[in-house]
Design a protein around this motif. Structure first.
Motif, PDB file in Angstrom:
ATOM      1  N   SER A 169      29.945  41.736  48.118  1.00 33.18           N
ATOM      2  CA  SER A 169      30.286  42.174  46.831  1.00 33.18           C
ATOM      3  C   SER A 169      28.761  41.932  46.059  1.00 33.18           C
ATOM      4  O   SER A 169      28.326  40.593  45.909  1.00 33.18           O
ATOM      5  CB  SER A 169      31.431  41.475  46.010  1.00 33.18           C
ATOM      6  OG  SER A 169      31.330  41.535  44.570  1.00 33.18           O
ATOM      7  N   PHE A 214      28.705  41.404  42.765  1.00 29.86           N
ATOM      8  CA  PHE A 214      28.995  40.592  41.699  1.00 29.86           C
ATOM      9  C   PHE A 214      29.092  39.163  42.129  1.00 29.86           C
ATOM     10  O   PHE A 214      28.778  38.140  41.535  1.00 29.86           O
ATOM     11  CB  PHE A 214      30.215  40.992  41.019  1.00 29.86           C
ATOM     12  CG  PHE A 214      30.215  42.315  40.759  1.00 29.86           C
ATOM     13  CD1 PHE A 214      29.380  42.981  39.477  1.00 29.86           C
ATOM     14  CD2 PHE A 214      30.866  43.563  41.360  1.00 29.86           C
ATOM     15  CE1 PHE A 214      29.335  44.033  39.032  1.00 29.86           C
ATOM     16  CE2 PHE A 214      31.086  44.621  40.915  1.00 29.86           C
ATOM     17  CZ  PHE A 214      30.061  45.089  39.775  1.00 29.86           C
ATOM     18  N   TYR A 216      41.014  43.729  47.054  1.00 32.09           N
ATOM     19  CA  TYR A 216      42.189  44.454  47.276  1.00 32.09           C
ATOM     20  C   TYR A 216      43.227  43.797  48.353  1.00 32.09           C
ATOM     21  O   TYR A 216      44.207  44.542  48.905  1.00 32.09           O
ATOM     22  CB  TYR A 216      41.668  45.785  47.942  1.00 32.09           C
ATOM     23  CG  TYR A 216      40.750  46.434  46.859  1.00 32.09           C
ATOM     24  CD1 TYR A 216      41.357  46.882  45.613  1.00 32.09           C
ATOM     25  CD2 TYR A 216      39.431  46.605  47.245  1.00 32.09           C
ATOM     26  CE1 TYR A 216      40.224  47.812  44.828  1.00 32.09           C
ATOM     27  CE2 TYR A 216      38.642  47.476  46.302  1.00 32.09           C
ATOM     28  CZ  TYR A 216      38.868  47.762  45.126  1.00 32.09           C
ATOM     29  OH  TYR A 216      38.285  48.371  44.144  1.00 32.09           O
ATOM     30  N   ARG A 265      40.148  40.372  40.868  1.00 35.10           N
ATOM     31  CA  ARG A 265      38.856  40.600  41.291  1.00 35.10           C
ATOM     32  C   ARG A 265      37.989  39.494  41.757  1.00 35.10           C
ATOM     33  O   ARG A 265      38.088  38.282  41.384  1.00 35.10           O
ATOM     34  CB  ARG A 265      38.143  41.476  40.135  1.00 35.10           C
ATOM     35  CG  ARG A 265      38.525  42.918  39.784  1.00 35.10           C
ATOM     36  CD  ARG A 265      37.809  43.487  38.935  1.00 35.10           C
ATOM     37  NE  ARG A 265      38.536  44.977  38.560  1.00 35.10           N
ATOM     38  CZ  ARG A 265      38.917  45.284  37.305  1.00 35.10           C
ATOM     39  NH1 ARG A 265      38.232  44.680  36.160  1.00 35.10           N
ATOM     40  NH2 ARG A 265      39.577  46.496  36.857  1.00 35.10           N
ATOM     41  N   ILE A 266      37.067  39.837  42.372  1.00 31.27           N
ATOM     42  CA  ILE A 266      36.033  38.826  42.604  1.00 31.27           C
ATOM     43  C   ILE A 266      34.655  39.203  42.058  1.00 31.27           C
ATOM     44  O   ILE A 266      34.250  40.229  41.801  1.00 31.27           O
ATOM     45  CB  ILE A 266      35.823  38.775  44.375  1.00 31.27           C
ATOM     46  CG1 ILE A 266      35.340  40.093  44.969  1.00 31.27           C
ATOM     47  CG2 ILE A 266      37.263  38.208  45.051  1.00 31.27           C
ATOM     48  CD1 ILE A 266      34.706  40.099  46.122  1.00 31.27           C
ATOM     49  N   PRO A 267      34.045  38.084  41.636  1.00 30.30           N
ATOM     50  CA  PRO A 267      34.219  36.622  42.090  1.00 30.30           C
ATOM     51  C   PRO A 267      35.080  36.072  40.770  1.00 30.30           C
ATOM     52  O   PRO A 267      35.430  36.470  39.738  1.00 30.30           O
ATOM     53  CB  PRO A 267      32.711  35.907  41.792  1.00 30.30           C
ATOM     54  CG  PRO A 267      32.219  36.784  40.786  1.00 30.30           C
ATOM     55  CD  PRO A 267      32.797  38.249  40.900  1.00 30.30           C
ATOM     56  N   ASP A 319      34.609  36.777  36.491  1.00 30.35           N
ATOM     57  CA  ASP A 319      33.683  37.725  36.058  1.00 30.35           C
ATOM     58  C   ASP A 319      32.204  36.868  36.334  1.00 30.35           C
ATOM     59  O   ASP A 319      31.877  36.001  35.625  1.00 30.35           O
ATOM     60  CB  ASP A 319      33.889  38.162  34.712  1.00 30.35           C
ATOM     61  CG  ASP A 319      32.878  39.355  34.432  1.00 30.35           C
ATOM     62  OD1 ASP A 319      33.471  40.464  34.342  1.00 30.35           O
ATOM     63  OD2 ASP A 319      31.793  39.119  34.072  1.00 30.35           O
ATOM     64  N   SER A 320      31.482  37.813  37.071  1.00 32.23           N
ATOM     65  CA  SER A 320      30.336  37.295  37.407  1.00 32.23           C
ATOM     66  C   SER A 320      29.342  37.195  36.319  1.00 32.23           C
ATOM     67  O   SER A 320      28.485  35.897  36.400  1.00 32.23           O
ATOM     68  CB  SER A 320      29.505  38.438  38.216  1.00 32.23           C
ATOM     69  OG  SER A 320      29.209  39.466  37.579  1.00 32.23           O
ATOM     70  N   TYR A 368      27.293  47.829  34.939  1.00 34.65           N
ATOM     71  CA  TYR A 368      28.492  48.781  34.366  1.00 34.65           C
ATOM     72  C   TYR A 368      27.662  50.251  34.535  1.00 34.65           C
ATOM     73  O   TYR A 368      28.398  51.327  34.506  1.00 34.65           O
ATOM     74  CB  TYR A 368      28.905  48.526  32.952  1.00 34.65           C
ATOM     75  CG  TYR A 368      29.721  47.345  32.915  1.00 34.65           C
ATOM     76  CD1 TYR A 368      31.161  47.512  33.322  1.00 34.65           C
ATOM     77  CD2 TYR A 368      29.287  46.096  32.538  1.00 34.65           C
ATOM     78  CE1 TYR A 368      31.826  46.340  33.261  1.00 34.65           C
ATOM     79  CE2 TYR A 368      30.030  44.942  32.621  1.00 34.65           C
ATOM     80  CZ  TYR A 368      31.411  45.099  32.897  1.00 34.65           C
ATOM     81  OH  TYR A 368      32.173  43.812  32.751  1.00 34.65           O
ATOM     82  N   PHE A 374      30.070  51.323  43.961  1.00 29.82           N
ATOM     83  CA  PHE A 374      31.554  51.978  44.044  1.00 29.82           C
ATOM     84  C   PHE A 374      31.452  53.337  44.562  1.00 29.82           C
ATOM     85  O   PHE A 374      32.314  53.747  44.811  1.00 29.82           O
ATOM     86  CB  PHE A 374      32.354  51.816  42.375  1.00 29.82           C
ATOM     87  CG  PHE A 374      32.382  50.493  42.185  1.00 29.82           C
ATOM     88  CD1 PHE A 374      33.133  49.458  42.949  1.00 29.82           C
ATOM     89  CD2 PHE A 374      32.057  50.051  41.022  1.00 29.82           C
ATOM     90  CE1 PHE A 374      33.134  48.191  42.513  1.00 29.82           C
ATOM     91  CE2 PHE A 374      32.028  48.657  40.646  1.00 29.82           C
ATOM     92  CZ  PHE A 374      32.882  47.632  41.454  1.00 29.82           C
TER      93      PHE A 374
HETATM   94  N1  GSH Z   1      32.710  42.977  36.127  1.00 23.62           N
HETATM   95  C1  GSH Z   1      33.113  42.192  37.176  1.00 23.62           C
HETATM   96  C2  GSH Z   1      33.314  43.297  38.394  1.00 23.62           C
HETATM   97  C3  GSH Z   1      34.170  42.740  39.580  1.00 23.62           C
HETATM   98  C4  GSH Z   1      34.511  43.929  40.631  1.00 23.62           C
HETATM   99  O1  GSH Z   1      34.937  44.723  40.383  1.00 23.62           O
HETATM  100  N2  GSH Z   1      34.855  43.204  41.970  1.00 23.62           N
HETATM  101  C5  GSH Z   1      35.118  43.890  43.093  1.00 23.62           C
HETATM  102  C6  GSH Z   1      34.512  43.891  44.337  1.00 23.62           C
HETATM  103  S1  GSH Z   1      32.749  44.439  44.349  1.00 23.62           S
HETATM  104  C7  GSH Z   1      36.586  43.816  43.095  1.00 23.62           C
HETATM  105  O2  GSH Z   1      36.991  42.700  43.065  1.00 23.62           O
HETATM  106  N3  GSH Z   1      37.531  44.929  43.308  1.00 23.62           N
HETATM  107  C8  GSH Z   1      38.886  44.865  43.433  1.00 23.62           C
HETATM  108  C9  GSH Z   1      39.877  45.287  42.418  1.00 23.62           C
HETATM  109  O3  GSH Z   1      39.187  45.918  41.677  1.00 23.62           O
HETATM  110  O4  GSH Z   1      40.980  45.081  42.480  1.00 23.62           O
HETATM  111  C10 GSH Z   1      32.363  41.060  37.604  1.00 23.62           C
HETATM  112  O5  GSH Z   1      31.149  41.213  37.107  1.00 23.62           O
HETATM  113  O6  GSH Z   1      32.655  40.110  38.232  1.00 23.62           O
END
Ligand code: GSH
Length: 217
Positions: free
Chosen positions: A11, A13, A36, A50-52, A63-64, A100, A108
């Motif tokens: 990932s 992030f 997911y 979400r990660i991280p 949030d990263s 973003y 994505f």
């Molecule tokens: N703005 C968030 C974005 C985090 C993000 O979108 N992570 C993705 C993986 S690259 C994720 O966990 N997606 C799973 C989901 O949205 O359920 C950050 O900077 O941490």
């Protein structure tokens, strides 16, 4: 007490935070969390699943960007965010831009379609990738090219801005795409130089090994 980073290394992030930890020389533990398919209870670390996410003692953060700024404040050595208020804001701007504006296309679309679809046994949507590469990303690359000052985006030294942008370009490279040198020479050189840093090289090598294992290539 060491921080614990929750996430998966591919990932961008999570990569942003791993790069920051490595470049600042902070020791930490990792817990693998697959997006997911997060385990029950993960919502306590990131309510959006979400990660991280990161914990430090009793503190839990998601949030990263939030994590990166917290780590910078908690471990000020090897500063990656400038003190000057304007430069700090510029750094935040480029981090936001990467997270973003670039991510929807580099990660994505390109990475998700080329890598995640393949893992799921699906055909990548090459039309969506083509659109990202040829329509969506070029104006962003033009902008970034115009903003580079030497090898860096802010303050003439390595900052979180560079880390955030390069993290997205790494996902793009994993997807088999590059920033063409002929069209964006400064951005292409920035990325080459960034990858040559020892801490970055190590993380990139480990990610490539993971990719080879996952894809069986
Ligand atoms: N703005 C968030 C974005 C985090 C993000 O979108 N992570 C993705 C993986 S690259 C994720 O966990 N997606 C799973 C989901 O949205 O359920 C950050 O900077 O941490």
């Amino acid at each position: 007490m060491k921080p614990v980073l929750y996430g998966a290394p591919l990932s961008p992030f999570v990569r942003k935070v791993r790069l920051l930890l490595a470049l600042k020389g902070i020791e930490y533990d990792s817990k693998m969390i697959v997006p997911y398919a997060t385990p029950e209870g993960y919502e306590q670390f990131n309510p959006l699943k979400r990660i991280p996410a990161l914990t430090l003692g009793e503190h839990t953060l998601a949030d990263s960007a939030v994590i990166a700024h917290f780590l910078e404040a908690t471990y000020p050595d090897h500063a990656l965010i400038p003190d000057d208020f304007f430069l700090k804001a510029r750094c935040e701007w480029f981090e936001k831009y990467a997270d973003y504006e670039l991510a929807p296309h580099t990660t994505f679309t390109a990475f998700s379609q080329r890598i995640l679809s393949r893992i799921a046994g699906q055909q990548p949507d090459e039309e969506a990738i083509h659109k990202a590469v040829h329509d969506k990303l070029p104006p962003h690359f033009d902008y970034l090219e115009s903003q580079l000052q030497g090898n860096y985006f802010v303050a003439d030294r390595l900052t979180l801005a560079d880390i955030a942008i390069a993290s997205q370009l790494i996902s793009y490279e994993h997807a088999g795409e590059t920033v063409p040198e002929q069209e964006w020479p400064k951005l292409s050189l920035f990325y080459k130089n960034f990858k040559q840093k020892l801490a970055v090289e190590k993380i990139l090598t480990s990610e490539k090994a993971i990719l080879r294992k996952i894809l069986g290539s």
